[in-house]
Design an enzyme around this catalytic site. Structure first.
Site, PDB file in Angstrom:
ATOM      1  N   SER A  24      55.541 -44.278 -14.297  1.00 39.28           N
ATOM      2  CA  SER A  24      54.406 -43.806 -15.056  1.00 39.28           C
ATOM      3  C   SER A  24      54.855 -43.707 -16.500  1.00 39.28           C
ATOM      4  O   SER A  24      55.791 -42.973 -16.814  1.00 39.28           O
ATOM      5  CB  SER A  24      53.992 -42.425 -14.523  1.00 39.28           C
ATOM      6  N   ASP A  55      43.766 -38.014  -7.885  1.00 39.77           N
ATOM      7  CA  ASP A  55      44.995 -37.221  -7.972  1.00 39.77           C
ATOM      8  C   ASP A  55      44.570 -35.747  -8.036  1.00 39.77           C
ATOM      9  O   ASP A  55      44.429 -35.082  -6.989  1.00 39.77           O
ATOM     10  CB  ASP A  55      45.790 -37.676  -9.215  1.00 39.77           C
ATOM     11  N   LYS A  74      50.467 -35.674  -3.879  1.00 39.62           N
ATOM     12  CA  LYS A  74      51.551 -34.901  -4.497  1.00 39.62           C
ATOM     13  C   LYS A  74      51.739 -33.684  -3.620  1.00 39.62           C
ATOM     14  O   LYS A  74      50.798 -32.901  -3.420  1.00 39.62           O
ATOM     15  CB  LYS A  74      51.186 -34.476  -5.922  1.00 39.62           C
TER      16      LYS A  74
HETATM   17  O1  OSB Z   1      48.893 -37.449 -13.369  1.00 40.50           O
HETATM   18  O2  OSB Z   1      50.472 -38.341 -12.270  1.00 40.50           O
HETATM   19  C1  OSB Z   1      50.091 -37.572 -13.162  1.00 40.50           C
HETATM   20  C2  OSB Z   1      53.117 -36.207 -15.047  1.00 40.50           C
HETATM   21  C3  OSB Z   1      52.712 -34.922 -15.253  1.00 40.50           C
HETATM   22  C4  OSB Z   1      51.474 -34.526 -14.822  1.00 40.50           C
HETATM   23  C5  OSB Z   1      50.644 -35.411 -14.168  1.00 40.50           C
HETATM   24  C6  OSB Z   1      51.037 -36.719 -13.948  1.00 40.50           C
HETATM   25  C7  OSB Z   1      52.289 -37.118 -14.410  1.00 40.50           C
HETATM   26  C8  OSB Z   1      52.778 -38.472 -14.297  1.00 40.50           C
HETATM   27  C9  OSB Z   1      54.265 -38.685 -14.287  1.00 40.50           C
HETATM   28  O3  OSB Z   1      52.065 -39.448 -14.266  1.00 40.50           O
HETATM   29  C10 OSB Z   1      54.807 -38.788 -12.915  1.00 40.50           C
HETATM   30  C11 OSB Z   1      56.295 -38.690 -12.928  1.00 40.50           C
HETATM   31  O4  OSB Z   1      56.932 -39.646 -13.364  1.00 40.50           O
HETATM   32  O5  OSB Z   1      56.839 -37.653 -12.499  1.00 40.50           O
HETATM   33 MG    MG Z   2      47.781 -38.681 -12.076  1.00 33.64          MG
END
Ligand code: OSB
Ligand code: MG
Length: 370
Positions: free
Chosen positions: A135, A238, A262
């Site tokens: 990401s 999500d 998650k």
């Molecule tokens: O929406 O997936 C998300 C990080 C912090 C909060 C939300 C998100 C994310 C990421 C990073 O997309 C995921 C990672 O590399 O841990």
């Molecule tokens: Mg996300």
């Protein structure tokens, strides 16, 4: 197992590089770790709440308060047969999924050790390695982003996810897609759009994206269903999936064709497994998301990702992308094929670096059963 003690701590950990999303920018993490003692065994987990209530409604401090005030009194000194019993014991607590997951997951680590199984095996894992994506946060320019994409593809990562927000979206995605026509590419808006942006969001259809993650409100399912009807691109939820009933609602309404699981956001391993089972039964692909975790959260994510149905590359990537040094040994490493080997030794399968944890601890509280 008898629950003998629970220790919470906050660690200050500096990210190697700042991570920017549509809701803000993170330079340093305050990581909350849970350490439990049961039947003489130590279990570890991570509370995946962020510092601010901008992803979901929890923060590291609300989680601390809920754990101290409500979760600890409910479970300390209890005799349980399995970590799977914890959701029922704490069912009076509304919301606060990440706080609940922080507690529950540490006992899954204990239970795995007690049964001499890896956490993956205990949860029903069937894959010996997991597929990894990255990401990428919002970047200053498309040139900088293109450089980062090239680095991650060179490292072997199988899917690139770009963070987007209004004003930093179509051009950015177009630049990456033009440079890499064949890669698995997705976007994550973290709730930065509304249905008034329908025509704008339709324009993403030309990029052949694997998915568009959570474009609309963090707590919304129905409007994602409305949006999905107008898009070719598959939506992935999500933020708005907190438990299996949300997942069921989303699938029934057609609000998503893919779900990001998650383990913190959904309240722990038991709940994550319910969502995984539902999606498997309905042929809906899932993948494991991330919350900028240190190695302990990462180890839990690797175990989760090994379950059947986790067919898409997740956001679980190498420790070294985030941390100069991680609290587990070895750190999480990714192969040149963009995979992580699932540990087979009992529990989390990584050695916990207590020395680093102690050094980086800024606050600590322990509760012991009498
Ligand atoms: O929406 O997936 C998300 C990080 C912090 C909060 C939300 C998100 C994310 C990421 C990073 O997309 C995921 C990672 O590399 O841990
Ligand atoms: Mg996300």
């Amino acid at each position: 197992m008898r629950i003998e003690s629970i220790t919470l701590r906050k660690l200050k950990m500096r990210l190697k590089s700042a991570f920017e999303t549509s809701f803000g920018i993170t330079h340093d993490r305050t990581v909350v770790l849970v350490e439990v003692l049961a039947d003489g065994l130590t279990g570890w987990s991570e509370v995946t709440a962020l510092e601010d209530p901008f992803f979901n409604s929890e923060t590291v401090d609300t989680a601390w308060l809920i754990i101290r005030g409500f979760l600890v009194p409910l479970i300390l000194g209890k005799e349980i047969g399995s970590a799977a019993e914890i959701p029922r014991i704490v069912s009076a607590i509304r919301g606060h999924e990440m706080a609940r997951a922080g507690i529950e997951n540490a006992f899954w680590d204990v239970e795995a050790q007690q049964k001499n199984l890896s956490l993956s095996k205990l949860l029903g894992g069937a894959q010996s390695e997991i597929k990894c994506g990255v990401s990428l946060g919002l970047q200053a320019t498309s040139e900088v982003l293109l450089e980062k994409v090239a680095v991650e593809l060179h490292a072997g990562y199988q899917r690139i996810k770009l963070k987007i927000k209004p004003g930093k979206d179509l051009e950015v995605v177009r630049a990456v897609r033009n440079a890499h026509p064949g890669i698995l590419l997705s976007v994550d808006a973290n709730s930065a759009y509304t249905l008034a942006d329908l025509e704008h969001l339709k324009r993403f259809d030309e990029f052949n994206l694997l998915m568009m993650e959570q474009p609309l409100w963090w707590d919304d399912i129905a409007n994602h269903a409305r949006l999905q009807r107008h898009l070719k691109t598959s939506l992935c939820l999500d933020e708005s999936i907190r438990h299996v009933r949300d997942a069921e609602t989303a699938l029934d309404l057609g609000a998503a064709r893919i779900i990001n699981i998650k383990v913190g956001r959904v309240g722990g391993h038991a709940s994550a497994r319910e969502i995984q089972a539902l999606c498997l039964a309905r042929n809906i692909p899932v993948w494991c998301g991330g919350m900028l975790e240190c190695g302990i959260g990462r180890a839990h994510n690797i175990a989760v990702s090994s379950l059947p149905g986790y067919t898409l590359p997740g956001d679980v990537s190498a420790s070294k992308r985030y941390w100069e040094e991680d609290v587990i040994d070895p750190p999480v490493e990714v192969s040149p094929r963009g995979t992580i080997q699932v540990p087979t030794s009992p529990g989390l399968g990584y050695h916990i670096r207590r020395d680093l944890i102690e050094r980086w601890t800024t606050e600590k509280e322990t509760w012991r059963a009498r």
